[in-house]
Design a protein around this motif. Sequence first.
Motif, PDB file in Angstrom:
ATOM      1  N   GLY A  18       0.810  -1.214   0.000  1.00 35.07           N
ATOM      2  CA  GLY A  18       0.000   0.000   0.000  1.00 35.07           C
ATOM      3  C   GLY A  18       0.841   1.260   0.000  1.00 35.07           C
ATOM      4  O   GLY A  18       2.071   1.219  -0.049  1.00 35.07           O
ATOM      5  N   GLU A  19       0.140   2.389   0.054  1.00 34.48           N
ATOM      6  CA  GLU A  19       0.807   3.684  -0.055  1.00 34.48           C
ATOM      7  C   GLU A  19       1.789   3.941   1.091  1.00 34.48           C
ATOM      8  O   GLU A  19       2.885   4.443   0.866  1.00 34.48           O
ATOM      9  CB  GLU A  19      -0.232   4.806  -0.113  1.00 34.48           C
ATOM     10  CG  GLU A  19       0.389   6.156  -0.377  1.00 34.48           C
ATOM     11  CD  GLU A  19      -0.641   7.257  -0.551  1.00 34.48           C
ATOM     12  OE1 GLU A  19      -0.214   8.419  -0.693  1.00 34.48           O
ATOM     13  OE2 GLU A  19      -1.856   6.969  -0.545  1.00 34.48           O
ATOM     14  N   LEU A  20       1.411   3.588   2.330  1.00 40.70           N
ATOM     15  CA  LEU A  20       2.302   3.826   3.459  1.00 40.70           C
ATOM     16  C   LEU A  20       3.597   3.037   3.311  1.00 40.70           C
ATOM     17  O   LEU A  20       4.687   3.577   3.532  1.00 40.70           O
ATOM     18  CB  LEU A  20       1.613   3.488   4.786  1.00 40.70           C
ATOM     19  CG  LEU A  20       2.434   3.790   6.044  1.00 40.70           C
ATOM     20  CD1 LEU A  20       2.731   5.292   6.145  1.00 40.70           C
ATOM     21  CD2 LEU A  20       1.699   3.308   7.285  1.00 40.70           C
ATOM     22  N   GLN A  21       3.506   1.785   2.877  1.00 43.39           N
ATOM     23  CA  GLN A  21       4.712   0.981   2.687  1.00 43.39           C
ATOM     24  C   GLN A  21       5.573   1.546   1.565  1.00 43.39           C
ATOM     25  O   GLN A  21       6.798   1.534   1.651  1.00 43.39           O
ATOM     26  CB  GLN A  21       4.351  -0.491   2.408  1.00 43.39           C
ATOM     27  CG  GLN A  21       3.931  -1.244   3.641  1.00 43.39           C
ATOM     28  CD  GLN A  21       2.471  -1.014   4.013  1.00 43.39           C
ATOM     29  OE1 GLN A  21       1.740  -0.263   3.354  1.00 43.39           O
ATOM     30  NE2 GLN A  21       2.025  -1.651   5.078  1.00 43.39           N
ATOM     31  N   THR A  22       4.951   2.060   0.521  1.00 42.29           N
ATOM     32  CA  THR A  22       5.704   2.697  -0.557  1.00 42.29           C
ATOM     33  C   THR A  22       6.451   3.914  -0.023  1.00 42.29           C
ATOM     34  O   THR A  22       7.625   4.137  -0.355  1.00 42.29           O
ATOM     35  CB  THR A  22       4.765   3.090  -1.718  1.00 42.29           C
ATOM     36  OG1 THR A  22       4.212   1.896  -2.260  1.00 42.29           O
ATOM     37  CG2 THR A  22       5.505   3.844  -2.805  1.00 42.29           C
ATOM     38  N   GLN A  23       5.809   4.688   0.821  1.00 42.58           N
ATOM     39  CA  GLN A  23       6.441   5.875   1.399  1.00 42.58           C
ATOM     40  C   GLN A  23       7.588   5.495   2.336  1.00 42.58           C
ATOM     41  O   GLN A  23       8.627   6.155   2.349  1.00 42.58           O
ATOM     42  CB  GLN A  23       5.389   6.719   2.110  1.00 42.58           C
ATOM     43  CG  GLN A  23       4.396   7.321   1.133  1.00 42.58           C
ATOM     44  CD  GLN A  23       3.142   7.865   1.793  1.00 42.58           C
ATOM     45  OE1 GLN A  23       2.684   7.380   2.820  1.00 42.58           O
ATOM     46  NE2 GLN A  23       2.580   8.910   1.177  1.00 42.58           N
ATOM     47  N   VAL A  24       7.411   4.418   3.102  1.00 45.90           N
ATOM     48  CA  VAL A  24       8.492   3.932   3.970  1.00 45.90           C
ATOM     49  C   VAL A  24       9.666   3.466   3.113  1.00 45.90           C
ATOM     50  O   VAL A  24      10.831   3.773   3.416  1.00 45.90           O
ATOM     51  CB  VAL A  24       7.994   2.800   4.899  1.00 45.90           C
ATOM     52  CG1 VAL A  24       9.165   2.128   5.622  1.00 45.90           C
ATOM     53  CG2 VAL A  24       6.981   3.341   5.913  1.00 45.90           C
ATOM     54  N   ALA A  25       9.382   2.749   2.030  1.00 50.31           N
ATOM     55  CA  ALA A  25      10.446   2.288   1.128  1.00 50.31           C
ATOM     56  C   ALA A  25      11.198   3.468   0.524  1.00 50.31           C
ATOM     57  O   ALA A  25      12.438   3.478   0.483  1.00 50.31           O
ATOM     58  CB  ALA A  25       9.867   1.398   0.031  1.00 50.31           C
ATOM     59  N   ASP A  26      10.474   4.475   0.051  1.00 50.50           N
ATOM     60  CA  ASP A  26      11.115   5.665  -0.523  1.00 50.50           C
ATOM     61  C   ASP A  26      12.003   6.364   0.507  1.00 50.50           C
ATOM     62  O   ASP A  26      13.110   6.803   0.183  1.00 50.50           O
ATOM     63  CB  ASP A  26      10.063   6.649  -1.040  1.00 50.50           C
ATOM     64  CG  ASP A  26       9.336   6.151  -2.275  1.00 50.50           C
ATOM     65  OD1 ASP A  26       9.824   5.199  -2.926  1.00 50.50           O
ATOM     66  OD2 ASP A  26       8.267   6.721  -2.598  1.00 50.50           O
ATOM     67  N   THR A  27      11.523   6.456   1.730  1.00 47.98           N
ATOM     68  CA  THR A  27      12.284   7.107   2.797  1.00 47.98           C
ATOM     69  C   THR A  27      13.524   6.292   3.152  1.00 47.98           C
ATOM     70  O   THR A  27      14.608   6.844   3.352  1.00 47.98           O
ATOM     71  CB  THR A  27      11.376   7.340   4.018  1.00 47.98           C
ATOM     72  OG1 THR A  27      10.268   8.153   3.607  1.00 47.98           O
ATOM     73  CG2 THR A  27      12.120   8.020   5.152  1.00 47.98           C
ATOM     74  N   THR A  28      13.385   4.977   3.187  1.00 49.66           N
ATOM     75  CA  THR A  28      14.525   4.101   3.455  1.00 49.66           C
ATOM     76  C   THR A  28      15.584   4.248   2.364  1.00 49.66           C
ATOM     77  O   THR A  28      16.778   4.351   2.654  1.00 49.66           O
ATOM     78  CB  THR A  28      14.060   2.635   3.555  1.00 49.66           C
ATOM     79  OG1 THR A  28      13.086   2.524   4.601  1.00 49.66           O
ATOM     80  CG2 THR A  28      15.219   1.702   3.831  1.00 49.66           C
ATOM     81  N   LEU A  29      15.151   4.300   1.114  1.00 51.29           N
ATOM     82  CA  LEU A  29      16.096   4.467   0.003  1.00 51.29           C
ATOM     83  C   LEU A  29      16.799   5.823   0.072  1.00 51.29           C
ATOM     84  O   LEU A  29      17.987   5.928  -0.242  1.00 51.29           O
ATOM     85  CB  LEU A  29      15.382   4.280  -1.332  1.00 51.29           C
ATOM     86  CG  LEU A  29      14.938   2.846  -1.629  1.00 51.29           C
ATOM     87  CD1 LEU A  29      14.008   2.804  -2.836  1.00 51.29           C
ATOM     88  CD2 LEU A  29      16.148   1.940  -1.826  1.00 51.29           C
ATOM     89  N   ALA A  30      16.080   6.864   0.489  1.00 53.52           N
ATOM     90  CA  ALA A  30      16.700   8.189   0.635  1.00 53.52           C
ATOM     91  C   ALA A  30      17.746   8.175   1.744  1.00 53.52           C
ATOM     92  O   ALA A  30      18.837   8.752   1.592  1.00 53.52           O
ATOM     93  CB  ALA A  30      15.632   9.240   0.920  1.00 53.52           C
ATOM     94  N   LEU A  31      17.443   7.505   2.848  1.00 56.78           N
ATOM     95  CA  LEU A  31      18.428   7.377   3.926  1.00 56.78           C
ATOM     96  C   LEU A  31      19.651   6.602   3.448  1.00 56.78           C
ATOM     97  O   LEU A  31      20.793   6.957   3.778  1.00 56.78           O
ATOM     98  CB  LEU A  31      17.801   6.694   5.146  1.00 56.78           C
ATOM     99  CG  LEU A  31      16.845   7.539   5.964  1.00 56.78           C
ATOM    100  CD1 LEU A  31      15.985   6.670   6.878  1.00 56.78           C
ATOM    101  CD2 LEU A  31      17.607   8.582   6.775  1.00 56.78           C
ATOM    102  N   ALA A  32      19.427   5.569   2.646  1.00 52.18           N
ATOM    103  CA  ALA A  32      20.544   4.783   2.109  1.00 52.18           C
ATOM    104  C   ALA A  32      21.421   5.639   1.192  1.00 52.18           C
ATOM    105  O   ALA A  32      22.651   5.539   1.234  1.00 52.18           O
ATOM    106  CB  ALA A  32      20.025   3.561   1.361  1.00 52.18           C
ATOM    107  N   GLN A  33      20.805   6.497   0.373  1.00 52.76           N
ATOM    108  CA  GLN A  33      21.590   7.378  -0.501  1.00 52.76           C
ATOM    109  C   GLN A  33      22.415   8.373   0.318  1.00 52.76           C
ATOM    110  O   GLN A  33      23.566   8.660  -0.022  1.00 52.76           O
ATOM    111  CB  GLN A  33      20.689   8.098  -1.493  1.00 52.76           C
ATOM    112  CG  GLN A  33      20.297   7.243  -2.678  1.00 52.76           C
ATOM    113  CD  GLN A  33      21.499   6.593  -3.348  1.00 52.76           C
ATOM    114  OE1 GLN A  33      21.614   5.372  -3.334  1.00 52.76           O
ATOM    115  NE2 GLN A  33      22.393   7.347  -3.919  1.00 52.76           N
TER     116      GLN A  33
END
Length: 190
Positions: A18-33
């Motif tokens: 869902g949308e919340l999990q997509t947002q968590v994934a995007d945030t995790t990827l930004a932290l990784a970058q």
Amino acid sequence: MLDQPSLAQCLAPYRTGGELQTQVADTTLALAQAAVSISELVSKGGLAGDLAGATGATSDGDAQKALDLIANDLILAALSRCPVAQIASEENDEIQHLPGNGPLAVAVDPVDGSANIATNGAIGTIFSIRAADAGDASELGAFASTGEAQLAAGYVLYGPQTTLVLTTGSGVDVFVLERKTAAFLRTKTG
């Protein structure tokens, strides 16, 4: 080249929740970058300047180093492009409120162990991603909720290899930074 899946590939199935999990994934990827940028800086040591130079102190009295502030700026810049409403960073006295009122709140210590910078000892980044509306109605909001309210959490360890350890609530995955591609590749799952 290793044949391990990347962090982005491992988060792809999580996004289907869902949308919340997509947002968590995007945030995790930004932290990784942001962690990739911090890793590059740390790997340069003294060639990047005096990263261990004192710049002040946090509100709890811990000495603040140049790398603390640089890493904090890199993380804040990365999260400002994400659906994050609040950031609680050890380097800031106040909770940072981002425009856009995204549904997430992130707690972060940009450089844990900064006393080790000058000696080339282990240092890391610690983070927790939560729903911004979780917790009490005080200024602490989501940051006053229990650990069970975390949507994702992890840490990055900067050393001979840069390792990212992540949980999104079921199991823990370990990723190692492949420097040539600047991608975190999964080496362990559990």
